[in-house]
Design an enzyme around this catalytic site. Structure first.
Site, PDB file in Angstrom:
ATOM      1  N   GLY A  11       0.442  -1.056   0.030  1.00 27.60           N
ATOM      2  CA  GLY A  11      -0.120  -0.188   0.363  1.00 27.60           C
ATOM      3  C   GLY A  11       0.741   0.784   0.187  1.00 27.60           C
ATOM      4  O   GLY A  11       0.151   1.884   0.634  1.00 27.60           O
ATOM      5  N   TYR A 145     -15.700  -5.020   7.460  1.00 32.97           N
ATOM      6  CA  TYR A 145     -13.960  -4.286   7.136  1.00 32.97           C
ATOM      7  C   TYR A 145     -13.264  -4.785   8.359  1.00 32.97           C
ATOM      8  O   TYR A 145     -12.257  -5.167   8.427  1.00 32.97           O
ATOM      9  CB  TYR A 145     -14.224  -2.653   7.163  1.00 32.97           C
ATOM     10  CG  TYR A 145     -12.631  -2.452   7.172  1.00 32.97           C
ATOM     11  CD1 TYR A 145     -11.551  -2.550   6.316  1.00 32.97           C
ATOM     12  CD2 TYR A 145     -12.530  -1.585   7.935  1.00 32.97           C
ATOM     13  CE1 TYR A 145     -10.580  -1.591   5.905  1.00 32.97           C
ATOM     14  CE2 TYR A 145     -11.378  -0.454   8.031  1.00 32.97           C
ATOM     15  CZ  TYR A 145     -10.276  -0.843   6.948  1.00 32.97           C
ATOM     16  OH  TYR A 145      -9.747  -0.080   7.274  1.00 32.97           O
ATOM     17  N   PRO A 172      -4.054   3.540  14.483  1.00 35.96           N
ATOM     18  CA  PRO A 172      -4.376   4.611  14.027  1.00 35.96           C
ATOM     19  C   PRO A 172      -5.201   5.526  15.297  1.00 35.96           C
ATOM     20  O   PRO A 172      -6.321   4.783  14.763  1.00 35.96           O
ATOM     21  CB  PRO A 172      -3.430   5.519  12.644  1.00 35.96           C
ATOM     22  CG  PRO A 172      -3.576   3.986  12.114  1.00 35.96           C
ATOM     23  CD  PRO A 172      -3.825   2.508  13.310  1.00 35.96           C
ATOM     24  N   ASN A 174      -7.769   8.674  13.474  1.00 33.87           N
ATOM     25  CA  ASN A 174      -7.720   9.444  11.675  1.00 33.87           C
ATOM     26  C   ASN A 174      -7.420  10.111  11.593  1.00 33.87           C
ATOM     27  O   ASN A 174      -6.621  11.070  12.189  1.00 33.87           O
ATOM     28  CB  ASN A 174      -9.179  10.765  12.491  1.00 33.87           C
ATOM     29  CG  ASN A 174     -10.866  10.075  12.897  1.00 33.87           C
ATOM     30  OD1 ASN A 174     -10.961   9.777  12.590  1.00 33.87           O
ATOM     31  ND2 ASN A 174     -10.469   9.761  14.305  1.00 33.87           N
ATOM     32  N   HIS A 188     -12.846  10.451   4.076  1.00 34.99           N
ATOM     33  CA  HIS A 188     -13.038  10.853   5.342  1.00 34.99           C
ATOM     34  C   HIS A 188     -13.667  12.112   5.665  1.00 34.99           C
ATOM     35  O   HIS A 188     -13.579  13.234   4.844  1.00 34.99           O
ATOM     36  CB  HIS A 188     -11.888  10.258   5.375  1.00 34.99           C
ATOM     37  CG  HIS A 188     -11.448   9.334   6.416  1.00 34.99           C
ATOM     38  ND1 HIS A 188     -10.809   7.797   5.652  1.00 34.99           N
ATOM     39  CD2 HIS A 188     -12.686   7.813   6.824  1.00 34.99           C
ATOM     40  CE1 HIS A 188     -10.387   6.895   5.796  1.00 34.99           C
ATOM     41  NE2 HIS A 188     -11.691   6.594   6.381  1.00 34.99           N
ATOM     42  N   ARG A 217     -12.742  14.161  18.004  1.00 36.68           N
ATOM     43  CA  ARG A 217     -12.022  13.085  17.315  1.00 36.68           C
ATOM     44  C   ARG A 217     -10.819  13.256  17.624  1.00 36.68           C
ATOM     45  O   ARG A 217     -10.521  14.604  17.934  1.00 36.68           O
ATOM     46  CB  ARG A 217     -12.612  13.403  15.414  1.00 36.68           C
ATOM     47  CG  ARG A 217     -14.107  13.220  14.797  1.00 36.68           C
ATOM     48  CD  ARG A 217     -14.097  11.186  15.596  1.00 36.68           C
ATOM     49  NE  ARG A 217     -15.633  11.016  14.698  1.00 36.68           N
ATOM     50  CZ  ARG A 217     -16.666  10.560  15.337  1.00 36.68           C
ATOM     51  NH1 ARG A 217     -16.416  11.077  16.982  1.00 36.68           N
ATOM     52  NH2 ARG A 217     -17.508  10.583  15.063  1.00 36.68           N
ATOM     53  N   ASP A 279     -25.291  13.772  13.287  1.00 32.25           N
ATOM     54  CA  ASP A 279     -23.541  13.983  13.572  1.00 32.25           C
ATOM     55  C   ASP A 279     -22.735  12.859  13.306  1.00 32.25           C
ATOM     56  O   ASP A 279     -21.443  12.615  13.739  1.00 32.25           O
ATOM     57  CB  ASP A 279     -23.552  14.715  15.083  1.00 32.25           C
ATOM     58  CG  ASP A 279     -23.445  15.996  15.445  1.00 32.25           C
ATOM     59  OD1 ASP A 279     -23.782  16.312  14.422  1.00 32.25           O
ATOM     60  OD2 ASP A 279     -24.673  16.752  16.763  1.00 32.25           O
TER      61      ASP A 279
END
Length: 323
Positions: A11, A145, A172, A174, A188, A217, A279
Site C-alpha cells: 500500500g 472491514y 492509528p 483519524n 473521511h 475526534r 452528527d
C-alpha cells in the site's frame, strides 16, 4: 535492525505509505530518517494483486524483504462499507492471509500491520485502549472491514505462538495529510470538508458543514504517524497492538476542524452548520498511554499547522490528487 535491511511497504502509494516515504527521505534524525544499509520498497497495485497468493509470492521472491510494513487494504467510506460487507471482509482477509503467510515463508524478521479504531467494540467504555479490541462486536455498519482487520491481531498471536514470528500491529486514530482521498462522496471528514470549502471559495457559494459540529475526534497527521510507524518497526518489541494517536487532551470537535480549514483556505464567505443533518457517533476517544510510556517526549505537529500543510498540498495538487 541489521545493517542490511530490505523494508517492503505494501500500500505504498496511499496516504500513510506516501508519508513514510516522505519522512524516510526528508527526516535527517537518527531516530526516523533513512539509515545506511536500508533499502525501502513502496509497492503499488501495479506490482501485483495481494488477494492472489501467486502474486504475493512473486513479490516476496523478487524483493526478498527482511521487514514489512503492511498497509495494503480494501478501504472505503461508510456507504461502501455498508453495501459491500462481504467484499470488505473477504478481500482484506485474503490480503492479510497472503502477506503474513509469505512473510513467514520467507523468514521476514518483523511485520508491522495497520489496523483501525473501527475494530473496537461498538458498545464500550472510554477511553478505548489496546486491551479492548476483542471485547464485543464492532459497529454493524462496517463489521466486514472491522473483522477483517481484527483478524490481523489474531494472526499475529498465532504466528508468534506457533512459529515465533515477530508480527505486530498499530492502531492509528483519524489520519489526514498530503495524498489523502479528497473524493466528496467517499472521503473521511477532514479531506471531505477541505474539498467542500475549496469549491465554496472557488464558486462563491456558502460553506455548509453537516451536523452541529460538536462531535469529538482525535486526528493524527500522516507524517507524525509515519515517524511512529518507523519507530514501531525499529524499536517496538510487543506482539500486542499499540494505539498511535495524539492524547485525549488533543481531541478536537468537527467545528474545530472546519474552523482550521476555513482559516487555511482563507475562506471569507458564508459559513454555517446544517443542524438538521445527523452528527454520527459523538466520540471515539482512544488512550495513547501505552505510546507515551515508550515515547514520552514525542512531539506531534500542532493541529492547525498540520491542517495548513495538508490544505496547501491539496490546493497545489488539485488537478492530479485523488478526488
Amino acid at each position: 535492525m541489521s545493517s542490511e535491511s530490505v523494508i517492503l511497504v505494501t500500500g505504498g502509494s496511499g496516504l500513510v505509505g506516501k508519508a513514510i516515504s516522505w519522512v524516510i527521505e526528508n527526516d535527517k534524525s537518527e531516530q526516523f530518517g533513512k539509515k545506511e544499509g536500508e533499502k525501502w520498497i513502496f509497492l503499488t497495485s501495479k506490482d501485483g494483486d495481494l488477494r492472489k497468493l501467486e502474486d504475493t509470492k512473486a513479490i516476496f521472491e523478487k524483493y526478498r524483504p527482511t521487514h514489512v510494513i503492511h498497509l495494503a487494504a480494501l478501504v472505503g467510506g461508510l456507504f461502501k462499507n455498508m453495501k459491500y460487507k462481504l467484499d470488505f471482509l473477504r478481500d482484506n482477509m485474503l490480503i492479510n492471509d497472503n502477506v503474513l503467510f509469505m512473510a513467514k515463508e520467507f523468514g521476514v524478521k518483523k511485520v508491522v500491520s495497520c489496523l483501525s479504531t473501527c475494530i473496537f467494540p461498538d458498545k464500550t467504555s472510554y477511553p478505548i485502549d489496546e486491551t479492548m479490541v476483542h471485547n464485543g462486536p464492532p459497529h454493524e455498519s462496517n463489521f466486514g472491514y472491522a473483522h477483517g482487520k481484527r483478524m490481523i491481531d489474531v494472526y499475529n498471536r498465532a504466528y508468534h505462538d506457533q512459529f515465533g514470528c515477530n508480527f505486530t500491529s498499530v492502531i492509528p486514530t483519524n489520519i489526514f495529510g498530503p495524498h489523502d482521498n479528497y473524493n466528496l462522496e467517499d472521503s473521511h471528514v477532514l479531506p471531505g470538508l477541505t474539498h467542500k470549502c475549496y469549491l465554496a471559495k472557488k464558486e462563491g457559494k456558502p460553506f455548509v458543514v453537516s451536523g452541529t459540529g460538536k462531535p469529538l475526534r482525535q486526528f493524527i497527521y500522516s507524517r507524525d504517524l509515519a515517524k511512529l510507524f518507523i519507530w514501531t518497526l525499529r524499536e517496538y518489541k510487543e506482539i500486542d497492538p499499540i494505539i498511535l494517536s495524539v492524547g485525549e487532551e488533543d481531541e478536537v470537535s468537527i467545528k474545530d476542524v472546519a474552523d482550521a480549514i476555513v482559516k487555511a483556505i482563507d475562506f471569507k464567505g458564508d459559513y454555517s452548520f446544517d443542524t438538521s443533518r445527523a452528527d454520527g457517533q459523538y466520540k471515539k476517544t482512544a488512550s495513547n498511554a501505552k505510546l507515551r510510556k515508550y515515547l514520552p517526549d514525542f512531539k506531534f505537529t500542532p493541529f492547525d499547522v498540520a491542517v495548513k500543510e495538508s490544505v496547501e498540498w491539496f490546493v497545489e495538487n488539485y488537478e492530479t490528487c485523488r478526488k
